[in-house]
Design a protein around this motif. Structure first.
Motif, short mmCIF file in Angstrom:
data_model
loop_
_atom_site.label_atom_id
_atom_site.label_comp_id
_atom_site.label_asym_id
_atom_site.label_seq_id
_atom_site.Cartn_x
_atom_site.Cartn_y
_atom_site.Cartn_z
N ALA A 402 11.77 11.26 30.26
CA ALA A 402 10.70 12.14 30.75
C ALA A 402 10.06 12.86 29.57
O ALA A 402 10.71 13.08 28.53
CB ALA A 402 11.28 13.16 31.72
N GLU A 403 8.81 13.22 29.70
CA GLU A 403 8.16 14.01 28.65
C GLU A 403 8.73 15.43 28.63
O GLU A 403 9.19 15.94 29.65
CB GLU A 403 6.64 14.08 28.91
CG GLU A 403 5.93 12.78 28.57
CD GLU A 403 4.45 12.82 28.89
OE1 GLU A 403 3.71 12.04 28.28
OE2 GLU A 403 4.03 13.60 29.77
N THR A 404 8.64 16.01 27.44
CA THR A 404 9.08 17.40 27.28
C THR A 404 7.89 18.25 26.86
O THR A 404 6.84 17.72 26.49
CB THR A 404 10.14 17.50 26.17
OG1 THR A 404 9.50 17.12 24.93
CG2 THR A 404 11.32 16.58 26.42
N LEU A 405 8.08 19.55 26.87
CA LEU A 405 7.01 20.43 26.40
C LEU A 405 6.67 20.13 24.93
O LEU A 405 5.51 20.21 24.53
CB LEU A 405 7.42 21.90 26.54
CG LEU A 405 7.29 22.46 27.96
CD1 LEU A 405 7.87 23.86 28.02
CD2 LEU A 405 5.82 22.48 28.41
N ALA A 410 2.83 18.33 20.83
CA ALA A 410 2.99 17.62 19.55
C ALA A 410 1.71 17.52 18.74
O ALA A 410 1.74 17.41 17.52
CB ALA A 410 3.55 16.21 19.80
N THR A 411 0.56 17.56 19.38
CA THR A 411 -0.70 17.42 18.65
C THR A 411 -1.28 18.78 18.23
O THR A 411 -2.35 18.84 17.63
CB THR A 411 -1.74 16.67 19.51
OG1 THR A 411 -1.79 17.29 20.80
CG2 THR A 411 -1.38 15.21 19.67
N LEU A 412 -0.57 19.85 18.57
CA LEU A 412 -1.04 21.19 18.21
C LEU A 412 -0.21 21.74 17.06
O LEU A 412 1.01 21.82 17.17
CB LEU A 412 -0.89 22.15 19.40
CG LEU A 412 -1.90 22.02 20.53
CD1 LEU A 412 -1.47 22.90 21.69
CD2 LEU A 412 -3.29 22.40 20.06
N PRO A 418 6.99 25.27 21.54
CA PRO A 418 8.14 24.37 21.39
C PRO A 418 7.75 23.10 20.63
O PRO A 418 6.72 22.50 20.95
CB PRO A 418 8.54 24.02 22.82
CG PRO A 418 7.95 25.09 23.66
CD PRO A 418 6.73 25.58 22.95
N GLN A 419 8.52 22.75 19.63
CA GLN A 419 8.26 21.53 18.86
C GLN A 419 9.48 20.65 18.95
O GLN A 419 10.58 21.11 19.22
CB GLN A 419 8.00 21.88 17.38
CG GLN A 419 6.74 22.69 17.13
CD GLN A 419 5.47 21.92 17.39
OE1 GLN A 419 5.37 20.73 17.10
NE2 GLN A 419 4.47 22.59 17.97
#
Ligand code: PLP
Length: 422
Positions: A402-405, A410-412, A418-419
């Motif tokens: 599943a995707e995460t925050l 990731a593009t910011l 959260p990274q």
């Protein structure tokens, strides 16, 4: 009638949900393989038949790998799809690049892979020739425009579609490529979508066979492959019937004998680039009921949303729903089944008769194996679900987490969000 069954028992679905969490798409490997075999068998009469799976329908390499094991290639129309195909070991004429409005870098990648380049427009030919040199084999995408009439309810009129070349352009393009040293040709079209009526599929084949005969007559060129595109429908509604594949194969064989053989084209190979019918019915979105709301209507809110399945919101599409463990209960409640997006069309079903749903119940949304997860988006900061594979041996394997925050951010490059790896 197409029966809407679960791929495994309700208890097993519950156990999978317990182990992996919800929501998830679950794909049934055994059923996908059996379906592909039936499909290929229907065209076993042809000198050759190749299915190029439309990668956009389910762009997961684990699925592409299963299909490749069955002899299925890939139909790509983007850089990412070319990379996915390459990663599973597909190359050369196992890849068909059917793109449009195509950036040159994508042609470059397709050519480097040895893929069949299917030109959408006559203007691309000179550009590719100048920049990369034409491959020895090219294919042309045909749009019959108003020539294809007769009152058929084709989804959209060809003359309104941005794809393909006109009749005159096809002839011109083949002649031009021949002058530029191309020696092998294919013809392609894709003019139906989610079509359950076998007659339209057969008419498409007849139209293409006649086009190949005209090309031969006008230019003396025998095309090597005719690609009939995708667009075979699946029965989303329980009262619909699945396409009779053996009959489809037989009727196309008759058209082949009637049109191609007398034209001296009895060696022509056939291809298709189906997406939906290959994986669509063998995917299931499983989500949990987390809210019940009783206002002017009764709502069941799920932990999935249109990030996981856009088709109902986008097309008003019907997707059948089974409430796990309540398959035999009467459907005596009427609900809108919703996701959490701030968009009123984030609904998986509207006014659907279902058994009484309790919080924590698992709902299985059927036929999500094509154009399901793949279409998902991140609007409203919603994250896309995981994908699970029910393997032939009955094991369950996660084939996409599943995707995460952190993925979402990731593009910011901005502090405080959260990274990955934090
Ligand atoms: C989307 C698409 C397909 C697959 O269509 P299905 O309806 O999934 O069979 C095939 N070819 C092209 C060019 C497409 O754009």
């Amino acid at each position: 009638m197409s029966e809407k069954k679960l791929p495994v028992s309700g208890e097993k679905i519950a156990a999978i949900a317990e182990r992996f969490g919800t929501p998830f798409h679950l794909y049934d490997e055994k059923a996908i393989r059996a379906n592909v075999r039936e499909f290929l068998q229907a065209f076993a009469w042809a000198p050759a038949f190749k299915e190029y799976f439309a990668v956009k329908a389910l762009p997961n390499p684990y699925i592409l790998q299963i299909l490749a094991e069955e002899g299925v290639g890939a139909d790509c129309s983007s850089m990412a799809e070319l990379y996915l195909s390459e990663a599973v070991g597909l190359k050369n004429e196992d890849i068909c690049f059917t793109s449009n409005d195509t950036p040159m870098q994508e042609y470059e990648k397709a050519k480097a892979l040895g893929a069949i380049i299917n030109f959408d427009d006559i203007s691309h030919i000179d550009g590719v020739d100048q920049a990369l040199g034409l491959p020895s084999f090219v294919s042309m995408r045909y749009n019959p425009g108003p020539l294809r009439q007769g009152g058929n309810t084709i989804i959209g009129y060809p003359e309104e579609a941005k794809y393909g070349m006109t009749d005159a352009q096809i002839l011109q393009a083949v002649a031009d490529c021949q002058k530029r040293g191309v020696s092998r040709f294919g013809l392609h079209t894709m003019i139906v979508s989610n079509e359950l009526n076998i007659d339209y599929l057969i008419e498409t084949a007849e139209m293409m066979f006649q086009l190949a005969a005209r090309v031969k007559e006008a230019l003396g060129v025998s095309v090597e492959v005719i690609n009939l595109g995708g667009g075979i429908g699946i029965p989303y509604q329980p009262e619909q019937q699945r396409v009779d594949l053996p009959r489809l194969g037989r009727e196309i064989e008759q058209a082949y004998r009637r049109i191609l053989v007398p034209a001296g084209l009895g060696q022509v190979k056939l291809a298709m680039e189906s997406g939906r019918m290959i994986t669509g019915p063998y995917g299931y979105l499983v989500a949990k009921a987390i809210h019940y709301k009783d206002t002017y209507k009764q709502y069941i809110g799920l932990d999935a949303c249109m990030a996981d399945l856009m088709r109902p919101a986008l097309y008003g599409a019907y997707h059948h729903i089974t409430v796990v463990g309540k398959e035999d209960r009467p459907c005596d409640h009427v609900y809108d089944v919703t996701g959490s997006l701030c968009e009123n069309n984030d609904k998986f079903a509207i006014n659907r008769s279902l058994p009484k749903i309790d919080m924590g119940d698992l709902l299985v949304i059927h036929d999500t194996g094509a154009h399901g997860h793949a279409m998902g988006f991140n609007y409203n900061g919603k994250l896309r679900s995981q994908e699970l594979l029910l393997t032939e041996s009955g094991q369950v394997k996660q084939i996409r987490r599943a995707e995460t925050l952190a993925d979402y951010f990731a593009t910011l490059d901005y502090p405080g969000l959260p990274q990955r790896g934090q």
